[in-house]
Design a protein around this motif. Structure first.
Motif: not given
Ligand code: GDP
Ligand code: ZN
Length: 294
Positions: A279-294
């Protein structure tokens, strides 16, 4: 000037509780220039020349603030997750836990609808998760509003805290809140009769006295995206990772591929459960994807 706490806000009035009295107050004073909008849960300074009404003069700094329901200074969240209907989701639970830890709120996990799994094959799986979360240091309370006629185990938890219930829709939050209400009326006759519950007739949140603490009568939790969480902070909000993150070889270790990572060592030794790390790894990925989008 005296200090009290807002327990209800309605139609331009703030209801300020001080000891066992409620004062109906209007806002006045400097906080309005600061554009501070008083919230339920706020500690305030107020003035009153009688025993019934007064003015809020200042709003104290908040330790946290939820948007939905709008409450300030939340101490504790009871995360209601049903054993089934809907199925128990450790992924969603960990998402809630991260947000709650990030807001400096004490989490309590309530596994609801236990009566529905007792004689089924799901029972062992649920029991296993209960044990795992307890091993991580979380308080876990299995409940059933169908078979437990009193939910006394909640009682001591509320003492001296402001508690909110949170969780997906349909897990049984309202049922739990209703199950604890009757006691509450006995305990708080003075305050609750003064306030009048008016439950579900108006869309406002109100704090109710129970077990020597305050409980929000409206369940909820602000959004669960990771917009306010930085990638490098994420492991702080998994307590079993937080206690190890200082031992990684590299500062700023993401705990994914770096050598001599204390967290991955903890996963290998079994001290950090695999599912939590995933879950940590998947949340981390989500945070990185978000940063890329904004
Ligand atoms: P909320 O959306 O989280 O507030 O959930 P509700 O309290 O409205 O409950 C959703 C449904 O689950 C209702 O039909 C309840 O009767 C049922 N329910 C709630 N708690 C329990 C429980 O402990 N056992 C069983 N069997 N059903 C429950
Ligand atoms: Zn690491």
């Amino acid at each position: 000037m005296t200090e009290g706490r807002i327990v209800k806000a309605l139609a331009g009035f703030y209801y300020v509780m001080d000891q066992d009295q409620i004062f109906q107050c209007r806002g006045r004073g400097n906080f309005r220039k600061r554009k501070v909008n008083p919230l339920v849960g706020d500690w305030v300074e107020y003035e009153s020349s009688n025993k019934t009404d007064g003015y809020i003069m200042d709003v104290k700094e908040r330790k946290n603030e939820l948007v939905r329901p709008p409450i300030a200074n939340v101490d504790q969240a009871i995360l209601v997750f049903s054993a089934v209907q809907p199925d128990f989701s450790p992924l969603l639970l960990d998402r809630f836990l991260v947000h709650i830890e990030a807001n400096d709120i004490l989490p309590v996990i309530c596994v609801s609808k236990m009566d529905l799994v007792e004689e089924t094959s799901e029972y062992e799986k649920i029991q296993m998760y209960i044990e795992k979360y307890r091993d991580l240091g979380y308080e876990v309370i299995p409940t059933s509003t169908k078979t437990d006629d009193s939910l006394e185990m909640f009682y001591p938890l509320f003492k001296d805290k402001l508690t909110v219930f949170a969780g997906q829709s349909g897990v049984g939050k309202s049922s739990l809140l209703n199950a604890i209400n009757p006691e509450l009326m006995l305990e708080t006759n003075e305050i609750s009769s003064h306030l009048g519950r008016g439950k579900h007739t108006t869309r406002h949140v109100e704090l109710i006295l129970f077990g020597n603490g305050l409980v929000a009568d409206t369940p909820g939790f602000s959004s669960l995206d990771f917009l306010n969480i930085e990638a490098e902070d994420l492991s702080k909000f998994f307590p079993e990772m937080n206690e190890r993150r200082g031992d990684c070889k590299f500062r700023g270790c993401s705990h994914t591929s770096e050598p001599k990572c204390a967290i991955r060592a903890g996963v290998e030794s079994g001290e950090i459960p695999d599912f939590r790390y995933e879950h940590y790894v998947s949340f981390l990925q989500e945070i990185k994807d978000q940063k890329r989008r904004y």
